[in-house]
Motif scaffolding. Structure first.
Motif, PDB file in Angstrom:
ATOM      1  N   VAL A  20      -0.940   0.675  -0.996  1.00 15.82           N
ATOM      2  CA  VAL A  20       0.291   0.654  -1.784  1.00 15.82           C
ATOM      3  C   VAL A  20       0.035   1.193  -3.183  1.00 15.82           C
ATOM      4  N   ASP A  23      -0.583   5.000  -3.048  1.00 17.02           N
ATOM      5  CA  ASP A  23       0.612   5.746  -2.639  1.00 17.02           C
ATOM      6  C   ASP A  23       1.745   5.658  -3.654  1.00 17.02           C
ATOM      7  N   MET A  24       1.894   4.504  -4.299  1.00 18.44           N
ATOM      8  CA  MET A  24       3.103   4.290  -5.093  1.00 18.44           C
ATOM      9  C   MET A  24       2.890   3.792  -6.512  1.00 18.44           C
ATOM     10  N   GLN A 108      -1.542  -6.324  -6.154  1.00 17.09           N
ATOM     11  CA  GLN A 108      -1.008  -4.978  -6.391  1.00 17.09           C
ATOM     12  C   GLN A 108      -1.030  -4.632  -7.866  1.00 17.09           C
ATOM     13  N   ASN A 274      10.724  -8.880   2.535  1.00 19.31           N
ATOM     14  CA  ASN A 274      10.949  -7.543   1.979  1.00 19.31           C
ATOM     15  C   ASN A 274       9.628  -6.838   1.699  1.00 19.31           C
ATOM     16  N   ASP A 275       9.695  -5.533   1.424  1.00 19.37           N
ATOM     17  CA  ASP A 275       8.533  -4.724   1.062  1.00 19.37           C
ATOM     18  C   ASP A 275       8.269  -4.901  -0.432  1.00 19.37           C
ATOM     19  N   LYS A 278       7.201  -1.715  -2.478  1.00 11.32           N
ATOM     20  CA  LYS A 278       8.345  -0.844  -2.776  1.00 11.32           C
ATOM     21  C   LYS A 278       9.188  -1.441  -3.907  1.00 11.32           C
ATOM     22  N   ALA A 281       7.401  -0.776  -7.144  1.00 10.18           N
ATOM     23  CA  ALA A 281       7.498   0.639  -7.487  1.00 10.18           C
ATOM     24  C   ALA A 281       8.881   0.971  -8.036  1.00 10.18           C
ATOM     25  N   GLN A 282       9.923   0.427  -7.424  1.00  9.12           N
ATOM     26  CA  GLN A 282      11.292   0.647  -7.910  1.00  9.12           C
ATOM     27  C   GLN A 282      11.466   0.060  -9.305  1.00  9.12           C
TER      28      GLN A 282
END
Length: 293
Positions: A20, A23-24, A108, A274-275, A278, A281-282
């Motif tokens: 994660v 990638d993000m 993360q 939920n992810d 993501k 990242a948002q």
């Protein structure tokens, strides 16, 4: 030595988290959380298009040629993870409890920080400060933090957000990027948020569970408050009960969001199922857009 099952859990979380991050998150993190400022690095010859205000006139006078100053960002930051380990964090209606979601979110953030050469520290709190790990760099240090979050057995059961926040305010002399990871099922925390937010870059990370928003229809259910031990029976089939609960939880959520907005604190909500990568990242992208506006 850690138990083999714990080592497997930590390793699995590391693998999932590193993907994660690569990638993000790592690049987003870098663009959102800036260093302490710009520091002088060196001088070089003037080139067409350089700003006149960065000319080093002393060097220019000695060399009889125009030289300009070169600056680099003082990137290294201190990141503090304030993680709520109160009893309510053991609840979870999905495959992971809120404490496991908190550990994943912390991982993360921590791996994003060390990917940018920042230091990461940890404060675990319940209704008191339970454990403190000073900021350091490196993979082994981050794995130690994840292990602490997953395995620590707190003495306190309640939640006092002010305990962790005010401890940080007392011991952190320099500005730190601070992630407050909690379900925020607490009260009287506006003042600590305000005081810490004035000095540090404070980001509330709200850990939520779908069942804390709306009861399913399960008939008579015996429940226990994990922080007080109180037991009670709830008729989840009664629409009036479900309605009162949903309204109360929604009001609490709206009040929390109002407080964050009042104190100008960017926050992110992570919900079970939920992810979470993501969602982070948002959040980073939205914050970057706001800061650039």
């Amino acid at each position: 030595m850690l138990p083999k099952d714990l080592i497997r859990r930590i390793r699995k979380l590391e693998i999932r988290t590193r993907k994660v991050v690569s990638d993000m998150l790592a690049g987003q993190y870098h663009s959102v959380f800036k260093g302490r400022g710009m520091a002088f690095s060196e001088v070089r010859q003037y080139q067409p298009g350089d700003e006149i205000r960065i000319i080093d006139w002393n060097v220019t006078a000695r060399m009889n040629e125009a030289y300009v100053k070169v600056f680099t960002e003082e990137r290294e930051l201190t990141v503090m993870l304030l993680v709520d380990v109160s009893a309510s964090k053991e609840f979870g209606s999905h495959e992971r409890s809120k404490s496991e979601i908190a550990a994943e979110a912390a991982a993360q953030i921590a791996f994003s920080a060390i990917a940018n050469n920042d230091r990461v520290g940890l404060i675990l709190f319940s209704d008191r400060v339970e454990k403190v790990v000073p900021p350091r760099k490196g993979r082994s240090h981050v794995l130690r933090l994840i292990s602490d979050i997953l395995t620590f057995k707190p003495q306190g059961k309640g939640t006092d957000l002010g305990a962790g926040l005010m401890y940080l305010r007392q011991v952190a002399k320099r500005k730190a990027v601070t992630f407050l990871i909690s379900d925020f099922l607490a009260s009287d925390y506006e003042k600590p948020l305000r005081l810490v937010g004035r000095k540090h870059d404070l980001v509330p990370v709200v850990i939520a569970d779908p069942l804390e928003v709306e009861f399913p229809k399960l008939g008579l259910v015996e429940m226990e408050d994990p922080e007080t031990g109180e037991r009670f029976v709830v008729d989840t089939a009664d629409p009036r009960v479900r309605g009162r609960f949903a309204r109360a939880m929604n009001a609490q959520r709206l009040e929390r969001q109002r407080l964050f907005k009042k104190l100008e604190l960017d926050h992110v909500e992570l919900r079970g199922g939920n992810d979470h990568g993501k969602a982070l990242a948002q959040f980073f992208r939205a914050r970057a857009r706001r800061l650039a506006a």
